[in-house]
Design a protein around this motif. Sequence first.
Motif, mmCIF file in Angstrom:
data_model
loop_
_atom_site.group_PDB
_atom_site.id
_atom_site.type_symbol
_atom_site.label_atom_id
_atom_site.label_comp_id
_atom_site.label_asym_id
_atom_site.label_seq_id
_atom_site.Cartn_x
_atom_site.Cartn_y
_atom_site.Cartn_z
ATOM 1 N N THR A 1 1.387 27.193 28.506
ATOM 2 C CA THR A 1 2.601 27.201 29.318
ATOM 3 C C THR A 1 2.627 25.928 30.149
ATOM 4 O O THR A 1 1.563 25.352 30.460
ATOM 5 C CB THR A 1 2.675 28.427 30.243
ATOM 6 N N TYR A 2 3.847 25.509 30.490
ATOM 7 C CA TYR A 2 4.039 24.241 31.190
ATOM 8 C C TYR A 2 5.062 24.374 32.311
ATOM 9 O O TYR A 2 5.992 25.184 32.226
ATOM 10 C CB TYR A 2 4.528 23.166 30.222
ATOM 11 N N ALA A 3 4.904 23.533 33.311
ATOM 12 C CA ALA A 3 5.947 23.394 34.313
ATOM 13 C C ALA A 3 7.166 22.759 33.644
ATOM 14 O O ALA A 3 7.035 21.939 32.731
ATOM 15 C CB ALA A 3 5.467 22.516 35.458
ATOM 16 N N ASP A 4 8.344 23.120 34.109
ATOM 17 C CA ASP A 4 9.566 22.588 33.500
ATOM 18 C C ASP A 4 9.608 21.065 33.549
ATOM 19 O O ASP A 4 10.127 20.419 32.638
ATOM 20 C CB ASP A 4 10.798 23.151 34.227
ATOM 21 N N SER A 5 9.038 20.485 34.595
ATOM 22 C CA SER A 5 9.109 19.039 34.784
ATOM 23 C C SER A 5 8.302 18.251 33.755
ATOM 24 O O SER A 5 8.510 17.037 33.606
ATOM 25 C CB SER A 5 8.639 18.672 36.199
ATOM 26 N N VAL A 6 7.396 18.921 33.039
ATOM 27 C CA VAL A 6 6.546 18.194 32.082
ATOM 28 C C VAL A 6 6.728 18.671 30.648
ATOM 29 O O VAL A 6 6.128 18.103 29.727
ATOM 30 C CB VAL A 6 5.052 18.283 32.466
ATOM 31 N N LYS A 7 7.538 19.699 30.444
ATOM 32 C CA LYS A 7 7.749 20.222 29.093
ATOM 33 C C LYS A 7 8.259 19.130 28.175
ATOM 34 O O LYS A 7 9.166 18.368 28.531
ATOM 35 C CB LYS A 7 8.741 21.383 29.118
ATOM 36 N N GLY A 8 7.672 19.053 26.983
ATOM 37 C CA GLY A 8 8.076 18.065 25.999
ATOM 38 C C GLY A 8 7.376 16.726 26.160
ATOM 39 O O GLY A 8 7.478 15.861 25.286
ATOM 40 N N ARG A 9 6.660 16.541 27.281
ATOM 41 C CA ARG A 9 5.961 15.287 27.520
ATOM 42 C C ARG A 9 4.439 15.479 27.603
ATOM 43 O O ARG A 9 3.685 14.599 27.198
ATOM 44 C CB ARG A 9 6.457 14.637 28.827
ATOM 45 N N PHE A 10 4.010 16.602 28.144
ATOM 46 C CA PHE A 10 2.578 16.878 28.312
ATOM 47 C C PHE A 10 2.140 17.942 27.314
ATOM 48 O O PHE A 10 2.900 18.865 26.993
ATOM 49 C CB PHE A 10 2.287 17.403 29.722
ATOM 50 N N THR A 11 0.889 17.818 26.864
ATOM 51 C CA THR A 11 0.306 18.811 25.964
ATOM 52 C C THR A 11 -1.103 19.145 26.433
ATOM 53 O O THR A 11 -1.936 18.248 26.581
ATOM 54 C CB THR A 11 0.248 18.293 24.517
ATOM 55 N N ILE A 12 -1.357 20.437 26.657
ATOM 56 C CA ILE A 12 -2.692 20.893 27.025
ATOM 57 C C ILE A 12 -3.373 21.443 25.780
ATOM 58 O O ILE A 12 -2.734 22.114 24.952
ATOM 59 C CB ILE A 12 -2.630 21.952 28.156
ATOM 60 N N SER A 13 -4.648 21.126 25.634
ATOM 61 C CA SER A 13 -5.404 21.621 24.483
ATOM 62 C C SER A 13 -6.853 21.814 24.901
ATOM 63 O O SER A 13 -7.278 21.334 25.951
ATOM 64 C CB SER A 13 -5.302 20.641 23.312
ATOM 65 N N GLY A 14 -7.592 22.539 24.062
ATOM 66 C CA GLY A 14 -8.975 22.825 24.401
ATOM 67 C C GLY A 14 -9.897 22.676 23.219
ATOM 68 O O GLY A 14 -9.472 22.802 22.059
ATOM 69 N N ASP A 15 -11.157 22.362 23.517
ATOM 70 C CA ASP A 15 -12.212 22.302 22.509
ATOM 71 C C ASP A 15 -13.294 23.268 22.965
ATOM 72 O O ASP A 15 -14.085 22.951 23.846
ATOM 73 C CB ASP A 15 -12.746 20.870 22.394
ATOM 74 N N ASN A 16 -13.311 24.459 22.361
ATOM 75 C CA ASN A 16 -14.242 25.496 22.808
ATOM 76 C C ASN A 16 -15.693 25.078 22.623
ATOM 77 O O ASN A 16 -16.555 25.413 23.438
ATOM 78 C CB ASN A 16 -13.974 26.800 22.054
ATOM 79 N N ALA A 17 -15.972 24.356 21.549
ATOM 80 C CA ALA A 17 -17.348 23.944 21.278
ATOM 81 C C ALA A 17 -17.874 23.015 22.368
ATOM 82 O O ALA A 17 -19.073 22.999 22.647
ATOM 83 C CB ALA A 17 -17.437 23.262 19.919
#
Length: 121
Positions: free
Chosen positions: A58-74
Amino acid sequence: QVQLVESGGGLVQAGGSLRLSCAVSGTITIMNGLNWHRQAPGNKRELVAHISVIGTTTYADSVKGRFTISGDNAKNTVYLQMNNLKPEDTGIYYCHADEIEYELGSIFDIWGQGTQVTVSS
């Protein structure tokens, strides 16, 4: 000891990109996902992005389409890819976890030290 350590901030021109990283140290289980918050000078800290333990974002409206959060569990690491940066994105970016389990129990409301992002116009 459990720590959240951010890196990747810096100075960039408007329209540029940065990728922030947040590494969680220790033998841990992240219970409710991880968050990126930011605080601009004179403003309250705001939630920018969240990733759940199953990868829902989920993203704040101000950053939607510009920011991407992702994770590396390992690697116990979460990233924030920031594209098309604007001067109003300037601030200190903090990694945050609501709850982390480790060998001695659980800890709550854990914050990293923050990393500065400055976007020039």
